[in-house]
Design an enzyme around this catalytic site. Sequence first.
Site, mmCIF file in Angstrom:
data_model
loop_
_atom_site.group_PDB
_atom_site.id
_atom_site.type_symbol
_atom_site.label_atom_id
_atom_site.label_comp_id
_atom_site.label_asym_id
_atom_site.label_seq_id
_atom_site.Cartn_x
_atom_site.Cartn_y
_atom_site.Cartn_z
ATOM 1 N N TRP A 56 0.831 -1.209 0.000
ATOM 2 C CA TRP A 56 0.000 0.000 0.000
ATOM 3 C C TRP A 56 0.860 1.251 0.000
ATOM 4 C CZ3 TRP A 56 -4.334 -0.686 -2.106
ATOM 5 C CH2 TRP A 56 -5.078 -1.847 -1.893
ATOM 6 N N ASP B 253 -1.932 6.780 6.061
ATOM 7 C CA ASP B 253 -2.960 5.859 5.577
ATOM 8 C C ASP B 253 -3.268 4.890 6.721
ATOM 9 O OD1 ASP B 253 -4.480 3.883 4.407
ATOM 10 O OD2 ASP B 253 -3.065 3.429 2.789
ATOM 11 N N LYS C 82 -12.593 -1.727 5.914
ATOM 12 C CA LYS C 82 -11.817 -2.583 6.810
ATOM 13 C C LYS C 82 -12.373 -2.487 8.231
ATOM 14 C CE LYS C 82 -9.120 -2.928 3.172
ATOM 15 N NZ LYS C 82 -8.112 -2.039 2.645
HETATM 16 C C1 PLP Z 1 -7.513 -1.515 1.434
HETATM 17 C C2 PLP Z 1 -6.426 -0.512 1.588
HETATM 18 C C3 PLP Z 1 -6.262 0.536 0.674
HETATM 19 C C4 PLP Z 1 -7.124 0.681 -0.561
HETATM 20 O O1 PLP Z 1 -8.425 0.934 -0.228
HETATM 21 P P1 PLP Z 1 -9.538 1.174 -1.367
HETATM 22 O O2 PLP Z 1 -10.678 1.667 -0.539
HETATM 23 O O3 PLP Z 1 -9.786 -0.141 -2.009
HETATM 24 O O4 PLP Z 1 -9.025 2.179 -2.299
HETATM 25 C C5 PLP Z 1 -5.250 1.437 0.895
HETATM 26 N N1 PLP Z 1 -4.457 1.349 1.965
HETATM 27 C C6 PLP Z 1 -4.578 0.350 2.866
HETATM 28 C C7 PLP Z 1 -3.668 0.297 4.036
HETATM 29 C C8 PLP Z 1 -5.575 -0.612 2.703
HETATM 30 O O5 PLP Z 1 -5.712 -1.589 3.604
#
Ligand code: PLP
Length: 359
Positions: free
Chosen positions: A102, A171, A195
Amino acid sequence: MTRHFNFCSGPAMLPTAVLERAQHEMLDYQSKGLSVMEMSHRSSDFMAIAERAEADLRELLAVPDNYSVLFMQGGATMQFAGVPLNLLGKGGTGNYLDTGIWSQKAIREAEHLGGAHVAASASDNRYTAAPSPSELSLSANAAYLHYCENETIGGLQMDYTPEVEVPLVCDMSSSILSKPIDISRYGVIYAGAQKNIGPAGIVIVIVRNDLLEQACPEAPTLLKWKAFADNGSMLNTPATYAWYLSGLVFDWLKAQGGVEAMAQVNARKASKLYGAIDASSFYSNPIAPANRSQMNVPFVLADESLNSVFLEKAEVAGLLNLKGHRSVGGMRASIYNAMPEAGVDHLIDFMRDFEQRHG
Ligand SMILES: *Cc1c(COP(=O)(O)O)cnc(C)c1O
């Protein structure tokens, strides 16, 4: 009806109590004679739902008043572009930590839109440990430092919050609301909902208000944090039902005792599962103990030819979606807030039993 334990990394399991409440309110929301899905986003009923969700999130995370909380779309991935477009208006680059897949996606997007300086990378140890604070080599003219708190795929979690002069951008897609955080140490936090917040369709951005003024003028309006902040995240039609369900999750979290209480349960769940993995020679996890993710626990079987039978038997036992990401292989158990401790206990029992039969 049976609800199995769903270890999917995202969209992930939601609390059953939340889904039951949504079901109860589905056709006729609070005697209004219509579903939340059918409401105008500008109606007073939906505005109340939206405001309450924001207020509850602010309370759960103790968000200071000088931060805006935005409900946007496009997922965390859209914010990989949103970060440089909102923070590099005058040009320049961002510092990035590379701790996994990521992080790398965020870096690639920033490279298109300004520049990314990789201040440290976990590639030296094949992404099994986070770079230590002394290993960060920050570019002096970068406008911010971006990192991913919890790498959902590799299962690597940061064990410290970097201390830098520039705004910290994080993030937190897979770790937000899993434990208390000190928001005041950050310039920007963003997290995709599917998540640990709610269903897919929303990304939450928490941004310090002084950082709303440096967007690139050419940035699309729907990516400008300031436009969202000025319009209560209702610049256009938001993902109303996902917003409502996220609000139900916030309500549920408050009833559980908030993020402090979740952190205790989460630590217990993770330590039980890693304990079971470490106690066996049949299962293993390569991540340095200090950086083991509390939310996503990847593990491999000593004999990979048993992967498919492991997954089949797990499914029969009511343990769903344990297949690891294709880039890592093996298994991954995502154990976010909504995964009850009983689900982890059940998984550990299953793993022991499987080892006895096949080990
Ligand atoms: C799932 C995830 C993303 C991407 O998320 P989307 O909503 O599918 O764009 C980005 N960063 C992390 C840490 C993730 O777990």
